[in-house]
Motif scaffolding. Structure first.
Motif, PDB file in Angstrom:
ATOM      1  N   LYS A  64       0.840  -1.206   0.000  1.00 44.07           N
ATOM      2  CA  LYS A  64       0.000   0.000   0.000  1.00 44.07           C
ATOM      3  C   LYS A  64       0.876   1.259   0.000  1.00 44.07           C
ATOM      4  N   LYS A  65       1.913   1.236   0.851  1.00 40.77           N
ATOM      5  CA  LYS A  65       2.827   2.381   0.945  1.00 40.77           C
ATOM      6  C   LYS A  65       3.550   2.604  -0.390  1.00 40.77           C
ATOM      7  N   MET A  66       4.030   1.516  -0.990  1.00 40.23           N
ATOM      8  CA  MET A  66       4.753   1.603  -2.268  1.00 40.23           C
ATOM      9  C   MET A  66       3.832   2.128  -3.374  1.00 40.23           C
ATOM     10  N   MET A  67       2.588   1.671  -3.382  1.00 36.03           N
ATOM     11  CA  MET A  67       1.621   2.128  -4.387  1.00 36.03           C
ATOM     12  C   MET A  67       1.363   3.624  -4.223  1.00 36.03           C
ATOM     13  N   ASP A  68       1.207   4.044  -2.963  1.00 42.75           N
ATOM     14  CA  ASP A  68       1.011   5.477  -2.683  1.00 42.75           C
ATOM     15  C   ASP A  68       2.220   6.290  -3.148  1.00 42.75           C
ATOM     16  N   ASP A  69       3.434   5.741  -2.860  1.00 45.76           N
ATOM     17  CA  ASP A  69       4.678   6.414  -3.268  1.00 45.76           C
ATOM     18  C   ASP A  69       4.776   6.513  -4.786  1.00 45.76           C
ATOM     19  N   ILE A  70       4.377   5.434  -5.491  1.00 43.14           N
ATOM     20  CA  ILE A  70       4.440   5.413  -6.957  1.00 43.14           C
ATOM     21  C   ILE A  70       3.484   6.448  -7.536  1.00 43.14           C
ATOM     22  N   ILE A  71       2.256   6.477  -6.990  1.00 47.35           N
ATOM     23  CA  ILE A  71       1.256   7.450  -7.471  1.00 47.35           C
ATOM     24  C   ILE A  71       1.767   8.876  -7.250  1.00 47.35           C
ATOM     25  N   GLN A  72       2.312   9.103  -6.059  1.00 46.93           N
ATOM     26  CA  GLN A  72       2.865  10.441  -5.728  1.00 46.93           C
ATOM     27  C   GLN A  72       4.071  10.749  -6.626  1.00 46.93           C
ATOM     28  N   GLY A  73       4.937   9.729  -6.831  1.00 46.70           N
ATOM     29  CA  GLY A  73       6.139   9.893  -7.658  1.00 46.70           C
ATOM     30  C   GLY A  73       5.801  10.155  -9.111  1.00 46.70           C
ATOM     31  N   LYS A  81       9.114  16.677 -14.954  1.00 40.77           N
ATOM     32  CA  LYS A  81       9.820  16.004 -16.057  1.00 40.77           C
ATOM     33  C   LYS A  81      11.283  15.753 -15.685  1.00 40.77           C
ATOM     34  N   GLN A  82      11.468  15.300 -14.411  1.00 39.85           N
ATOM     35  CA  GLN A  82      12.836  15.068 -13.917  1.00 39.85           C
ATOM     36  C   GLN A  82      13.274  13.642 -14.237  1.00 39.85           C
ATOM     37  N   THR A  83      14.496  13.499 -14.734  1.00 39.66           N
ATOM     38  CA  THR A  83      15.055  12.173 -15.042  1.00 39.66           C
ATOM     39  C   THR A  83      15.260  11.379 -13.760  1.00 39.66           C
ATOM     40  N   GLU A  84      15.728  12.103 -12.737  1.00 43.26           N
ATOM     41  CA  GLU A  84      15.980  11.453 -11.428  1.00 43.26           C
ATOM     42  C   GLU A  84      14.686  10.860 -10.857  1.00 43.26           C
ATOM     43  N   GLY A  85      13.618  11.626 -10.976  1.00 41.89           N
ATOM     44  CA  GLY A  85      12.309  11.172 -10.487  1.00 41.89           C
ATOM     45  C   GLY A  85      11.817   9.969 -11.256  1.00 41.89           C
ATOM     46  N   THR A  86      12.070   9.936 -12.540  1.00 39.96           N
ATOM     47  CA  THR A  86      11.656   8.810 -13.396  1.00 39.96           C
ATOM     48  C   THR A  86      12.436   7.549 -13.023  1.00 39.96           C
ATOM     49  N   GLN A  87      13.722   7.678 -12.760  1.00 38.06           N
ATOM     50  CA  GLN A  87      14.570   6.540 -12.349  1.00 38.06           C
ATOM     51  C   GLN A  87      14.073   5.965 -11.017  1.00 38.06           C
ATOM     52  N   GLU A  88      13.769   6.869 -10.099  1.00 39.29           N
ATOM     53  CA  GLU A  88      13.264   6.458  -8.772  1.00 39.29           C
ATOM     54  C   GLU A  88      11.928   5.732  -8.928  1.00 39.29           C
ATOM     55  N   LEU A  89      11.114   6.233  -9.834  1.00 38.43           N
ATOM     56  CA  LEU A  89       9.805   5.622 -10.098  1.00 38.43           C
ATOM     57  C   LEU A  89       9.959   4.212 -10.655  1.00 38.43           C
ATOM     58  N   LYS A  90      10.898   4.032 -11.579  1.00 38.11           N
ATOM     59  CA  LYS A  90      11.160   2.701 -12.165  1.00 38.11           C
ATOM     60  C   LYS A  90      11.635   1.710 -11.101  1.00 38.11           C
ATOM     61  N   LYS A  91      12.482   2.215 -10.210  1.00 38.61           N
ATOM     62  CA  LYS A  91      13.001   1.385  -9.103  1.00 38.61           C
ATOM     63  C   LYS A  91      11.852   0.927  -8.200  1.00 38.61           C
ATOM     64  N   LYS A  92      10.934   1.859  -7.911  1.00 39.16           N
ATOM     65  CA  LYS A  92       9.788   1.539  -7.047  1.00 39.16           C
ATOM     66  C   LYS A  92       8.832   0.555  -7.741  1.00 39.16           C
ATOM     67  N   GLN A  93       8.708   0.720  -9.060  1.00 40.42           N
ATOM     68  CA  GLN A  93       7.850  -0.210  -9.822  1.00 40.42           C
ATOM     69  C   GLN A  93       8.423  -1.623  -9.803  1.00 40.42           C
ATOM     70  N   LYS A  94       9.755  -1.693  -9.878  1.00 36.83           N
ATOM     71  CA  LYS A  94      10.435  -3.008  -9.803  1.00 36.83           C
ATOM     72  C   LYS A  94      10.212  -3.623  -8.412  1.00 36.83           C
ATOM     73  N   ASN A  95      10.332  -2.778  -7.383  1.00 28.86           N
ATOM     74  CA  ASN A  95      10.107  -3.234  -6.002  1.00 28.86           C
ATOM     75  C   ASN A  95       8.680  -3.740  -5.800  1.00 28.86           C
ATOM     76  N   ILE A  96       7.719  -3.038  -6.404  1.00 30.71           N
ATOM     77  CA  ILE A  96       6.318  -3.435  -6.235  1.00 30.71           C
ATOM     78  C   ILE A  96       6.062  -4.783  -6.893  1.00 30.71           C
TER      79      ILE A  96
END
Length: 199
Positions: A64-73, A81-96
């Protein structure tokens, strides 16, 4: 011990044998090997169930926390349109995805474990019932032997009581005859001499 064990199917469910102190008390001393094996299996499954339930809740909360973080991210990454934010988002998607895989494993085990616990519990209960019946048969034979010994002792006591009564009766006759023949004074002297005044 019986050569062939009966097939038992106990319809009553939900009573976990190893949680019942009365069941434990019916095994004074060491439990039979088969009982210990089944008890160990049931204990193991119940511990696993406790662990699975705890970890299932933890992964549910984490998911639930990861999903909330992904939605927020996603919102932040889209706005900035930050590259850093997109990388972090991909990492969180992999974790989920990893969390989802573990979550599915725990969900599956949550469904399987109650059935496995019930099966192990039934096996333990069945084995216990057979052992208890065999003990009852053994106890019945012991009881029959004890009753036979009690009857023998009862007959012996009756015989001994009869002999004692015969002795008492003979002594009464002897005493009465000597009393009539010699008189009280002589009897008292003889009592004092032979019995020290106890009779």
């Amino acid at each position: 011990m019986m050569d062939k064990k009966p097939h038992i199917e106990i319809k009553k469910t939900g009573h976990i044998v190893i949680l019942d102190q009365n069941w434990h008390s019916l095994f004074p001393g060491r439990k039979p090997y088969k009982i210990k094996q089944l008890e160990h299996l049931l204990n193991k499954l119940m511990k696993e169930q406790g662990k699975v339930n705890t970890e299932y809740k933890a992964y549910k909360a984490l998911k639930k926390k990861m999903m909330d973080d992904i939605i927020q991210g996603m919102t932040v990454a889209f706005d900035d349109k930050q590259t850093e934010g997109t990388q972090e988002l991909k990492k969180k998607q992999k974790n989920i995805k990893e969390i989802n895989a573990k979550f599915e494993t725990y969900e599956k085990r949550k469904l399987e474990l109650p059935q496995e616990i019930e099966k192990a519990n039934q096996a333990l209960l069945n084995e216990s019932m057979i052992i208890f019946y065999e003990r009852m048969i053994h106890n019945k034979e012991k009881k029959r032997k004890l009753e036979s010994e009690i009857q023998t002792l009862h007959d012996k006591v009756k015989e001994l009581v009869g002999k004692k009564e015969d002795i008492d009766e003979e002594n009464t006759k002897l005493y009465a005859f000597m009393h009539d023949l010699a008189g009280l004074e002589v009897i008292e002297q003889l009592d004092a001499h032979y019995f020290g005044g106890e009779e």
